[in-house]
Design an enzyme around this catalytic site. Sequence first.
Site, PDB file in Angstrom:
ATOM      1  N   ASP A  75      13.132   4.946   3.878  1.00 31.32           N
ATOM      2  CA  ASP A  75      12.011   4.693   2.981  1.00 31.32           C
ATOM      3  C   ASP A  75      10.745   5.412   3.435  1.00 31.32           C
ATOM      4  OD1 ASP A  75      13.700   3.137   1.562  1.00 31.32           O
ATOM      5  OD2 ASP A  75      12.731   1.227   1.976  1.00 31.32           O
ATOM      6  N   GLY A  76      10.557   5.528   4.757  1.00 30.74           N
ATOM      7  CA  GLY A  76       9.385   6.238   5.279  1.00 30.74           C
ATOM      8  C   GLY A  76       9.362   7.691   4.851  1.00 30.74           C
ATOM      9  N   ASN A 153       3.474   1.975  -1.577  1.00 30.38           N
ATOM     10  CA  ASN A 153       3.768   0.648  -1.025  1.00 30.38           C
ATOM     11  C   ASN A 153       2.545  -0.257  -0.972  1.00 30.38           C
ATOM     12  OD1 ASN A 153       6.494   0.625  -0.649  1.00 30.38           O
ATOM     13  ND2 ASN A 153       6.425   0.553   1.579  1.00 30.38           N
ATOM     14  N   GLU A 154       1.575   0.121  -0.130  1.00 27.10           N
ATOM     15  CA  GLU A 154       0.442  -0.761   0.066  1.00 27.10           C
ATOM     16  C   GLU A 154      -0.754  -0.037   0.669  1.00 27.10           C
ATOM     17  OE1 GLU A 154       3.315  -2.051   2.485  1.00 27.10           O
ATOM     18  OE2 GLU A 154       2.606  -0.223   3.446  1.00 27.10           O
ATOM     19  N   ASP A 183      -7.131 -11.032  10.332  1.00 24.02           N
ATOM     20  CA  ASP A 183      -6.938  -9.762  11.041  1.00 24.02           C
ATOM     21  C   ASP A 183      -6.972  -8.588  10.080  1.00 24.02           C
ATOM     22  OD1 ASP A 183      -6.719 -11.021  13.463  1.00 24.02           O
ATOM     23  OD2 ASP A 183      -4.552 -10.808  13.642  1.00 24.02           O
ATOM     24  N   THR A 194       8.330  -5.768  -0.614  1.00 22.69           N
ATOM     25  CA  THR A 194       9.399  -6.017   0.363  1.00 22.69           C
ATOM     26  C   THR A 194       9.056  -5.436   1.737  1.00 22.69           C
ATOM     27  OG1 THR A 194      10.522  -4.045  -0.476  1.00 22.69           O
ATOM     28  CG2 THR A 194      11.257  -6.178  -1.330  1.00 22.69           C
ATOM     29  N   TYR A 196       5.356  -4.742   4.396  1.00 21.90           N
ATOM     30  CA  TYR A 196       4.428  -5.461   5.269  1.00 21.90           C
ATOM     31  C   TYR A 196       3.993  -6.786   4.643  1.00 21.90           C
ATOM     32  CZ  TYR A 196       0.630  -5.714   8.782  1.00 21.90           C
ATOM     33  OH  TYR A 196      -0.206  -6.074   9.810  1.00 21.90           O
ATOM     34  N   SER A 197       3.752  -6.790   3.343  1.00 22.73           N
ATOM     35  CA  SER A 197       3.333  -8.007   2.655  1.00 22.73           C
ATOM     36  C   SER A 197       4.362  -9.117   2.818  1.00 22.73           C
ATOM     37  CB  SER A 197       3.093  -7.710   1.167  1.00 22.73           C
ATOM     38  OG  SER A 197       2.770  -8.886   0.454  1.00 22.73           O
ATOM     39  N   SER A 199       6.467  -9.564   5.269  1.00 21.60           N
ATOM     40  CA  SER A 199       6.464 -10.064   6.642  1.00 21.60           C
ATOM     41  C   SER A 199       5.262 -10.964   6.924  1.00 21.60           C
ATOM     42  CB  SER A 199       6.479  -8.892   7.637  1.00 21.60           C
ATOM     43  OG  SER A 199       5.253  -8.186   7.620  1.00 21.60           O
TER      44      SER A 199
END
Length: 298
Positions: A75-76, A153-154, A183, A194, A196-197, A199
């Site tokens: 995905d990266g 993604n974000e 933070d 699916t 960072y959000s 997690s």
Amino acid sequence: MKIAVYGQNFLEKNIPYLNQFIGYAYSNSIEIYIEKSFFDILSSFEEFKNLDFPIFSNYKELTKDFSLMFTFGGDGTILSAITLIRDSGIPIVGVNTGNLGFLATFNKDVFIQKIDQIFNKKFHLMPRSLLYLKTSITNINTNHNKFFNFALNEIVILRKETVSMITIDAYIDNEFLTSYWADGLIISTPTGSTGYSLSCGGPIISPDNHNFVITPISPHNLFSRPLIISDNQKIHLKIHSRVKYYSLSMDTRLTSLNKENELYIQKAPFYIYLLQEGKNTYYKTLREKLLWGIDQRN
């Protein structure tokens, strides 16, 4: 037909797959253009030392006459590839040679088996929305690094060079929402839900929804929870910190901004298109990647 090929690294065990891919392209008179850095990586292998393909090195060379872009990785790799695709509308075929692969949905074995169907575009073309960022002081897209200010993604705001929390004042369509003591803060698309959000406790949203998710990172207020909003709404963020700078992440790209720099986030005016096996394979991917149904009672 003219296609582009992109990757960030390459393992020797994947040589047979790439060889079959190249052989298919040759036999069907398909022109292959390889991204320069990936071409250099491939040329380090004995099997590819004599590669003689045209190369491209920036988004301006990816004209609209390209039919597809193939990405080899995870995905990266796809997140990095969109800095080249941009608003060209060239569909991406994500060949998963990595690990998780929510976006790179074609397993390398399946990819070879179905290569004829892929080139004939027999599969579903899924549009994915992006985030667009503007800043109040510094135009991050005009510095010497040409920071690409769109995210599939974000967008993430994080504290920098301090263990103290930062405060983020959030406004939706110019109406004050709340001040997040945390933070950091994640603004996610359905595609990024699916990542960072998730997690950080955010919800999973299927990519055909027209929403954004606002997810705080380690909030100090117990009542701070992820919020789903319409992607037609505009977000305005003001950052307060004990130090001069904060970190800004857009997909795989990271930079630092002065705390006086306010952020304006909205839906991008274009989509990224991913080729996938079927319209509903997203839920199949969720089951496989998140191990849903692994309970023997299922």
